[in-house]
Design a protein around this motif. Structure first.
Motif, PDB file in Angstrom:
ATOM      1  N   ARG A  30       0.780  -1.363  -0.124  1.00  0.00           N
ATOM      2  CA  ARG A  30      -0.023   0.244   0.197  1.00  0.00           C
ATOM      3  C   ARG A  30       1.113   1.157   0.040  1.00  0.00           C
ATOM      4  O   ARG A  30       0.685   2.135  -0.771  1.00  0.00           O
ATOM      5  N   LYS A 151      -6.674  -2.835  10.054  1.00  0.00           N
ATOM      6  CA  LYS A 151      -7.900  -3.779   9.948  1.00  0.00           C
ATOM      7  C   LYS A 151      -9.078  -2.832  10.815  1.00  0.00           C
ATOM      8  O   LYS A 151      -9.988  -3.532  11.329  1.00  0.00           O
ATOM      9  N   ASP A 153     -11.114  -1.055   9.666  1.00  0.00           N
ATOM     10  CA  ASP A 153     -12.502  -1.295   9.079  1.00  0.00           C
ATOM     11  C   ASP A 153     -13.317  -2.306   9.388  1.00  0.00           C
ATOM     12  O   ASP A 153     -14.359  -2.174   9.357  1.00  0.00           O
ATOM     13  N   SER A 187      -6.203   1.383   7.951  1.00  0.00           N
ATOM     14  CA  SER A 187      -6.569  -0.032   7.039  1.00  0.00           C
ATOM     15  C   SER A 187      -5.546  -0.025   5.792  1.00  0.00           C
ATOM     16  O   SER A 187      -5.501   0.684   5.129  1.00  0.00           O
ATOM     17  N   ASN A 190      -7.475  -0.814   2.746  1.00  0.00           N
ATOM     18  CA  ASN A 190      -8.071   0.383   1.799  1.00  0.00           C
ATOM     19  C   ASN A 190      -7.103   1.569   1.852  1.00  0.00           C
ATOM     20  O   ASN A 190      -7.687   2.362   1.118  1.00  0.00           O
ATOM     21  N   ASP A 192      -6.719   3.738   4.239  1.00  0.00           N
ATOM     22  CA  ASP A 192      -6.937   4.575   5.276  1.00  0.00           C
ATOM     23  C   ASP A 192      -5.586   5.036   6.213  1.00  0.00           C
ATOM     24  O   ASP A 192      -5.161   4.263   6.781  1.00  0.00           O
ATOM     25  N   SER A 198      -7.546   9.654   6.448  1.00  0.00           N
ATOM     26  CA  SER A 198      -9.065   8.936   6.234  1.00  0.00           C
ATOM     27  C   SER A 198     -10.028   9.702   6.792  1.00  0.00           C
ATOM     28  O   SER A 198      -9.993  10.390   7.881  1.00  0.00           O
TER      29      SER A 198
END
Lengths: 439, 312
Positions: A30, A151, A153, A187, A190, A192, A198
């Motif tokens: 990421r 994690k 999320d 996250s 994703n 964030d 985020s």
């Protein structure tokens, strides 16, 4: 990301650790992806393997998991190094595995790091691996620590959960002597709070992970007090065409601490001979001073006996000199460490024989309590031992100097590297035989 | 205290010099792998920085596939001579002639055939250590490699059983027959290499700069057209690497970004004709360096498999 030409940038080395499936490799993927450090062919390769094995879902972990067995098992086996850059900094990332049996690789990846990222699964909170990794980071004296609670999320971006996990850490952090610890809700999957802030965490006011990596102050991570030059190689030109070099005798090495200046007094240990620095020779021409961790060649005033393994030091902040050593070790081999066994010990540029004279304790990495009366130290154990060496070592405590306070143990016969050792401070400084060894 | 600070190139440089001096001090018969490519050009400068004013205390070794760009060979020989170094060259052709290597009918690349030649040279000269210019950012399997990469009696790399490498304490111990590969540029990126070439004002072979060349299109890449085959009774060494009638040919302004040999090197269209231009081009690049290497595209684990067999 393009680097502006001629813009001086420094390097931050960090490692990521966490348990299996905490998302370490995904996080690195990421960071690379969102900071535009991934190239089209790498993305293509990811997409190709996604179509074949991933049901169409790109797996960012495949970027770092380079070995066949890793991709097959979906785990990270060995330390993988990654490189990326932003306009502010260059980064060397050691992606270190989470399995207990690969803890030795975490020590490998963390030993050169300025900063460690410990990943925690927000659903699970602190588990034994989190404690172990934090413990190793503290043991290796990594100057900066980031606890990335990943994690988020999956726990509904709950601030309450974030605080709960932070509190779990803060319960034991005071025992670990870590100076700079930050917490971040992220996250990795994703993205964030990794590169971009985020919108889901209005309650979090800290920087993004990358923002922190770009700005954390690392200027003082090298030791500049007390000159130390472990002599690596004696430079004596064989058939110099330049007549001035006929008598050239230089002592080459990487400065392991402090600053050296032309004209200053130095002492060569363990012999104790004193001389002055006549010249600091470099390929790019002589310099008037040099500092840790530069690689240089020293020419001394007098012709004294110096060879590989000797340490040239300055007159202040004297090191210790002893063949009785007290150290913390991380054991890295399936054959356990036992009292009375002999090993080769490599410290700075010398390798000596060493025998283990005592195992003082083993550290329980879940409670951080020392357990006395350990019969041995097994793979991945951390403990305190005493050693006797065939020659005195010139050393500092690991806490003051990572380079002169560390050693490895090598098993005789197999030549396996079996331990990483961190020395306690010397009980007394080396005593110069000559009283004039001062400024 | 703020002036006592190294920028990224100075940091990488001191790390690499330290590694080279460890090799000189710990091994009896080291060699330095020098191809004339950009990475090994940086290595030579680092060797000068590590060992001058003395001689560089090891010979240079190059394993030729026989498909080299002539510009590279010329550069390699000239540079070795300038530095007063002994250059040892061993070739795949010679190894085939002596039965040490067997060419495969279906594989035109001689990349794999370099392995037995390298291992043969190590045995012939009893080298206990070879310094190579490989970088971890090049490829996924390389990303797992240590600075001091231990090889067993068969030259094999066992990625699951590597020695832990802690701080800057390199374990250089070997038993007879075993071998070490050492990579001082482990932590360098392609950008670092070019920035270093710029800072040190190093000269590089002309094919790194843009020039006109006739190429043909294959596998999504522009490949150079090999030199013509003279009817000398021997089979064409470039058989399979020549354009087929249906393959598009064009005269292009190109340069190489990474050099393997003529068969494995894709040319990139580029107008970069100075090191500054190249640095700017890499900064804007959207594919990796190895994206132009045909030898790595055969499978996800192509490099891992070659390394396990004893490759550089």
């Amino acid at each position: 990301m393009p680097i502006p030409a001629h813009h001086p940038v420094d390097i931050l080395r960090f490692n990521t650790c966490g348990s299996v499936d905490d998302g370490k490799s995904t996080l690195i993927g990421r960071l690379l992806y969102d900071s535009k450090n991934l190239m089209e062919d790498q993305i293509e390769a990811l997409e190709r393997s996604a179509d074949i094995t991933g049901g169409g879902q790109i797996n960012l972990a495949n970027l770092t998991d380079g070995l066949r067995a890793e991709r097959e098992q979906g785990i990270t086996i060995d330390v993988a190094y990654r490189y990326f850059a932003t306009p502010k900094r260059k980064f060397i990332v050691a992606d270190t595995p989470g399995h207990v049996q690969y803890t030795r690789n975490m020590v490998t990846g963390a030993s050169t790091a300025n900063l460690s990222i410990v990943l925690v699964d927000a659903r699970q909170g602190v588990i034994e691996q989190s404690r172990r990794h934090t413990c190793i980071a503290s043991l290796l004296r990594i100057p900066h620590l980031v606890i990335a609670i990943n994690k988020m999320d999956l726990v509904g971006w709950s601030e309450e959960r974030f605080i709960e996990i932070r509190d779990q850490f803060e319960e034991f952090l005071p025992r670990l002597d870590m100076k700079d610890v930050k917490f971040a809700p992220i996250s990795a999957l994703n993205g964030d709070n990794v590169v971009e802030p985020s919108p889901k965490t209005p309650w979090y006011t800290g920087p993004t992970l990358l923002g922190h990596l770009e700005s954390v102050h690392i200027g003082s991570d090298w030791n500049l007090n007390g000159f130390r030059l472990p002599v690596q190689w004696v430079n004596r030109p064989n058939n110099p065409t330049d007549a001035r070099l006929h008598d050239f005798r230089g002592f080459s090495g990487q400065i392991a601490g402090g600053i050296v200046k032309v004209g200053q007094k130095v002492m060569v240990l363990p012999g104790g001979n004193i001389s002055r620095v006549k010249e600091i020779w470099t390929y790019d021409g002589p310099v008037t001073e040099a500092f840790c961790p530069q690689s240089i060649t020293l020419v001394l005033d007098e012709d004294i006996d110096v060879s590989r393994g000797d340490m040239i030091i300055g007159p202040d902040n004297l090191p210790g000199a002893s063949s009785d050593l007290h150290a913390k070790v991380c054991w890295m081999h399936p054959r356990p460490l036992q009292c009375g066994r002999r090993y080769l010990l490599k410290h700075t540029t010398q390798t000596v024989q060493a025998v283990v004279t005592a195992i003082e304790d083993r550290i329980n990495v879940s409670t951080f309590e020392p357990e006395p009366d350990a019969p041995d130290l097994a793979l991945n154990d951390i403990g305190e031992i005493r050693l006797k060496t065939s020659k005195p070592l010139i050393f500092d405590g690991y806490a003051t100097n990572r380079l002169t306070g560390s050693f490895i143990l090598i098993e005789q016969g197999t030549h396996a590297t079996v331990a990483a050792g961190m020395l306690f401070p010397p009980t007394e400084a080396v005593k110069p035989e000559y009283t004039d060894f001062s400024i | 205290m703020n002036s006592y600070h190294l920028d990224h190139l100075q940091y990488l440089e001191t790390e690499a010099i330290h590694v080279m001096r460890e090799v000189a001090a710990e091994f009896e018969r080291p060699a330095l792998l020098f191809s004339g490519g950009k990475d090994s050009i940086c290595m030579l400068r680092l060797a000068e920085k590590a060992f001058r004013p003395a001689d560089i205390p090891m010979p240079f070794l190059n394993i030729e596939t026989g498909h080299e760009f002539p510009e590279l060979i010329e550069f390699r020989d000239r540079r070795a001579k300038e530095l007063g170094a002994k250059l040892i060259v061993r070739t795949v052709d010679d190894a085939i002639a002596r039965g040490l290597a067997t060419a495969s009918a279906s594989e035109t690349s001689r990349n794999r055939l370099q392995i037995p030649v390298l291992l043969g040279a190590i045995e012939e000269f009893r080298f206990d250590c070879c310094i190579g210019g490989a970088r971890r950012d090049e490829e996924k399997a390389r990303a797992k490699e240590r600075f001091f990469s231990f090889r067993d009696g068969f030259g094999q790399w066992d990625p699951k059983n590597q020695r832990p490498e802690i701080w800057n304490l390199y374990n250089a111990r070997l038993s007879p027959g075993e071998n070490m590969r050492v990579f001082p540029l482990s932590n360098w990126t392609e950008m670092d290499v070019w920035e270093y070439i710029r800072r040190e004002k190093l000269s590089v072979p002309s094919i790194y700069f843009s020039h006109e060349r006739e190429c043909f299109r294959r596998g999504g890449q522009w490949l150079p057209i090999p030199p013509p085959h003279s009817e000398n009774g021997h089979p064409d060494p470039y058989a399979g690497a020549r354009p087929k009638p249906n393959e598009k040919r064009a005269n292009l302004i190109v340069r190489v970004r990474t050099i393997a040999d003529m068969i494995s090197t894709g040319m990139i269209e580029s107008r970069a004709d100075s090191v500054d231009d190249i640095v700017a081009e890499i900064a804007a690049a959207r594919v990796t360096e190895r994206g132009t290497r045909a030898d790595d595209k055969s499978s996800e684990a192509a490099m891992e498999d070659r390394k396990k067999a004893g490759y550089f």
